[in-house]
Write a protein that holds these residues in place. Sequence first.
Motif: not given
Length: 226
Positions: A182-190
């Motif tokens: 899952v990817y975080g739009l808020h931090n760019g992290l997978l």
Amino acid sequence: MPHRLRDLLAKNQLWAEGVEAARPGFFTGLLQQQAPQYLWIGCADSRVPANEILGLLPGDVFVHRNVANVVVHSDLNALSVMQYAIDQLHVRHIMVVGHYGCGGVTAALRGLRIGLADNWLRHVHDVRNKHRAWLEAIADEDVRLMALCELNVLEQSLNCCETTVVQDAWARGQSVVVHGWVYGLHNGLLQDLEMTARDASEVGPAYERALVALKARWSAETAALA
Ligand code: CO
């Protein structure tokens, strides 16, 4: 041609020159063949571009994207991509990648009508319904949405593992590992949701373990919010 489209072509030229300057012969090298190690199955959302997120160049990742990163057994488009990637390109890893703040998952959770995609999103409704009791116990709607984004990854990863394409690859001993991220739009992290299967026998246990871990994480989160 509209001004902005001319800008895009100019940007493209700069990009191509930059890549070629950094790696002379890069593009002509790719002409010979593509040999990606990875198949990315992700959401069509413009904020989740596979190559950029992974820091990979053209030729490194085979990509299939649709609204809400859904894997459906009757979807000839997705199945064709998977079959080609596995049988012809021999990718080693398939990552099913969801993302927080997914518009498709939000629509499914809230029962919003957005158009033709409503029919496609029935598959995410099915995920919501499967876990309805657990989801409804989460009071905070933002948390519930994040949890459903993750549940959708687990279910679509499970579907991916159960396709004839992946099952056949495993049956003949081909090394293919399915992952749910899952990817975080808020931090760019997978984030790896640990729904990882290397063969048919691992699928059920991997799903169960990942589901237990997911629920434990969100229960702790909910308790912290209360
Ligand atoms: Co999305």
